[in-house]
Design a protein around this motif. Structure first.
Motif, PDB file in Angstrom:
ATOM      1  N   THR A 194       2.562 -42.846 -42.656  1.00  0.00           N
ATOM      2  CA  THR A 194       2.228 -43.538 -41.420  1.00  0.00           C
ATOM      3  C   THR A 194       2.782 -42.751 -40.243  1.00  0.00           C
ATOM      4  N   SER A 195       2.310 -43.079 -39.049  1.00  0.00           N
ATOM      5  CA  SER A 195       2.766 -42.382 -37.850  1.00  0.00           C
ATOM      6  C   SER A 195       2.692 -43.320 -36.666  1.00  0.00           C
ATOM      7  N   SER A 196       3.264 -42.892 -35.564  1.00  0.00           N
ATOM      8  CA  SER A 196       3.069 -43.588 -34.298  1.00  0.00           C
ATOM      9  C   SER A 196       1.727 -43.165 -33.701  1.00  0.00           C
ATOM     10  N   VAL A 197       1.346 -43.763 -32.616  1.00  0.00           N
ATOM     11  CA  VAL A 197       0.116 -43.487 -31.855  1.00  0.00           C
ATOM     12  C   VAL A 197      -1.082 -43.123 -32.739  1.00  0.00           C
ATOM     13  N   PRO A 198      -1.425 -43.949 -33.707  1.00  0.00           N
ATOM     14  CA  PRO A 198      -2.550 -43.620 -34.595  1.00  0.00           C
ATOM     15  C   PRO A 198      -3.882 -43.532 -33.872  1.00  0.00           C
ATOM     16  N   PHE A 199      -3.959 -44.047 -32.628  1.00  0.00           N
ATOM     17  CA  PHE A 199      -5.223 -43.994 -31.883  1.00  0.00           C
ATOM     18  C   PHE A 199      -5.695 -42.568 -31.658  1.00  0.00           C
ATOM     19  N   LEU A 200      -4.791 -41.585 -31.756  1.00  0.00           N
ATOM     20  CA  LEU A 200      -5.185 -40.190 -31.562  1.00  0.00           C
ATOM     21  C   LEU A 200      -6.207 -39.734 -32.593  1.00  0.00           C
ATOM     22  N   ASN A 201      -6.262 -40.404 -33.744  1.00  0.00           N
ATOM     23  CA  ASN A 201      -7.220 -40.037 -34.782  1.00  0.00           C
ATOM     24  C   ASN A 201      -8.358 -41.036 -34.909  1.00  0.00           C
ATOM     25  N   PHE A 202      -8.464 -41.997 -33.987  1.00  0.00           N
ATOM     26  CA  PHE A 202      -9.599 -42.915 -34.006  1.00  0.00           C
ATOM     27  C   PHE A 202     -10.882 -42.159 -33.683  1.00  0.00           C
ATOM     28  N   THR A 203     -11.943 -42.437 -34.423  1.00  0.00           N
ATOM     29  CA  THR A 203     -13.244 -41.844 -34.116  1.00  0.00           C
ATOM     30  C   THR A 203     -13.718 -42.361 -32.762  1.00  0.00           C
ATOM     31  N   PRO A 204     -13.937 -41.479 -31.770  1.00  0.00           N
ATOM     32  CA  PRO A 204     -14.232 -41.961 -30.417  1.00  0.00           C
ATOM     33  C   PRO A 204     -15.702 -42.231 -30.139  1.00  0.00           C
ATOM     34  N   ASP A 205     -16.610 -41.622 -30.898  1.00  0.00           N
ATOM     35  CA  ASP A 205     -18.025 -41.666 -30.523  1.00  0.00           C
ATOM     36  C   ASP A 205     -18.874 -42.303 -31.616  1.00  0.00           C
ATOM     37  N   ALA A 206     -20.033 -42.799 -31.212  1.00  0.00           N
ATOM     38  CA  ALA A 206     -20.906 -43.529 -32.124  1.00  0.00           C
ATOM     39  C   ALA A 206     -21.674 -42.611 -33.074  1.00  0.00           C
ATOM     40  N   ARG A 207     -21.927 -41.378 -32.671  1.00  0.00           N
ATOM     41  CA  ARG A 207     -22.693 -40.489 -33.555  1.00  0.00           C
ATOM     42  C   ARG A 207     -21.919 -40.206 -34.837  1.00  0.00           C
ATOM     43  N   SER A 208     -20.709 -39.679 -34.723  1.00  0.00           N
ATOM     44  CA  SER A 208     -19.898 -39.440 -35.908  1.00  0.00           C
ATOM     45  C   SER A 208     -19.469 -40.747 -36.552  1.00  0.00           C
ATOM     46  N   GLY A 209     -19.319 -41.805 -35.742  1.00  0.00           N
ATOM     47  CA  GLY A 209     -18.983 -43.104 -36.295  1.00  0.00           C
ATOM     48  C   GLY A 209     -20.024 -43.610 -37.265  1.00  0.00           C
ATOM     49  N   ALA A 210     -21.276 -43.206 -37.082  1.00  0.00           N
ATOM     50  CA  ALA A 210     -22.355 -43.599 -37.982  1.00  0.00           C
ATOM     51  C   ALA A 210     -22.482 -42.679 -39.184  1.00  0.00           C
TER      52      ALA A 210
END
Length: 395
Positions: free
Chosen positions: A38-54
């Motif tokens: 686990t780590s802090s600030v996990p939002f840094l690896n959140f998928t930001p866009d819908a294209r790759s999100g799909a």
């Protein structure tokens, strides 16, 4: 929506998507200890866009680069069809549990000559409004928890088909500083990403048929630890992403993109003996680069820490896209497993919109019904078949 401070911690752990995790070392129902990085600030690896999100959250080697490549692999920007472009994305987060969490990403890029591109992005994560109370239950005010990362990027072509890129970023995490919790301060640090991308293709000019292929690699979030005012310093989510992409051009109007990514979180695997984490006192570089061989269960456990993302994308006339994907993580390391789907539209070669939707394999997953939406703005589109890196096989 206002909520108790406990929801912050729920949000943080669920954001990492180790949805059954309350500690870095878990105990399964069977009594087996699970060592989950686990780590802090996990939002840094959140998928930001819908294209790759799909596409199962794959994107390090996905072709047809746009401004969102700042996150996935900025080296791809050298091969973008456009001279410049921008994107903005929005994702409500854990909306089945918490109604006012979201993250958004704003990015833009521009080419400087033929061999260089510069770019920037802002990733912002809002954890919502929190109610604070004293030990006796008396209201002690509210606070809006938030985190963000500002990134600058430069990409350089090394050869006709190969490019290298560097991101530098500043990140800030303010969970409750300035609230009634004494001694808690915003955490901040600097970090960097290093990315490499290779791309090539061959097409018949008369029929449009052909193949394109590429591979990408990126180490993201190499940087210092975060301190929130106490004695503890927390790792940020350094990540290694390797992937490949293949494009099959059916004809002038139809094509398919196939992508496959492998991700490894480069933070120490907890190794708890008699209640003490044996990996807790390592220095930064030993921890990050030693993360490939620190799992208590050896190489077989290290393999379980690699997540797999894959997807297929269909395009008609570069104007309409349909996408499906799958994300897989070992049950012993968090158990995230879900399908993804989405569509995309491009209007007049300048404007675009993408939408994605997440479908968990198991019911009750906090990530259920997660959707993303992205808007794109592009300029100076060039003809793909006239690019210097296209090989003419028509003769």
């Amino acid at each position: 929506m206002k909520r108790n401070l406990a929801y912050i911690f729920l949000a943080v752990f669920c954001s990492i998507s180790f949805v059954a995790t309350a500690q870095s070392s878990l105990t399964a129902l069977s009594g087996q200890q699970l060592n989950v990085p686990t780590s802090s600030v996990p939002f840094l690896n959140f998928t930001p866009d819908a294209r790759s999100g799909a596409l199962g959250e794959a994107g390090v080697a996905l072709g047809d680069a746009d401004a969102n490549s700042v996150f996935w692999n900025p080296a791809k920007l050298i091969f973008a069809k456009q001279n410049s472009g921008g994107a903005i994305s929005y994702t409500p987060w854990l909306r089945n549990l918490i109604g006012d969490m979201y993250y958004t990403n704003l990015s833009a890029f521009g080419k400087v000559g033929k061999n260089t591109a510069i770019a920037g992005s802002l990733l912002y994560f809002d954890l919502g409004t929190v109610d604070f109370t004293t030990n006796t239950g008396v209201a002690a005010g509210t606070f809006n928890s938030r985190e963000y990362a500002i990134t600058g990027s430069i990409s350089q072509r090394l050869s006709q088909n190969l490019a290298l890129a560097l991101n530098v970023k500043y990140l800030n995490s303010n969970l409750a500083a300035g609230s009634s919790i004494q001694g808690l301060k915003p955490g901040g640090t600097a970090a960097a990403d290093i990315a490499l991308y290779y791309h090539n293709e061959t097409r018949d000019r008369s029929t449009g048929q052909g193949l394109g292929w590429g591979w990408g690699a990126m180490i993201s979030n190499l940087g210092g630890r975060i301190n929130y005012g106490g004695n503890e310093r927390y790792f940020i989510p350094t990540n290694l992403r390797l992937g490949t992409g293949l494009t099959y051009y059916v004809d002038q109007y139809n094509k398919f993109n196939f992508v496959l990514d492998f991700n490894k979180l480069m933070v120490p695997t907890p190794n708890v003996v008699n209640g003490v984490n044996q990996n807790g006192n390592k220095d930064y570089f030993s921890s990050v680069f030693g993360s490939f061989a620190d799992a208590p269960g050896g190489f077989s456990e290290e393999l379980k820490e690699v997540t797999i993302s894959t997807g297929v994308e269909y395009w008609y006339n570069d104007q309409f896209a349909a996408r499906v994907g799958y994300f897989n993580e070992s049950n012993d390391k968090g158990g995230r497993k879900y399908f993804t789907t989405g569509i995309g539209l491009r209007l007049q070669d300048r404007f675009g919109v993408d939408f994605s939707y997440l479908l968990p394999v198991k019911q009750g997953n906090p990530l259920s019904q997660t959707f993303r939406i992205s808007l794109l703005l592009n300029f100076n589109k060039s003809n793909r078949l006239s690019d210097d890196d296209v090989t003419d096989d028509s003769n």
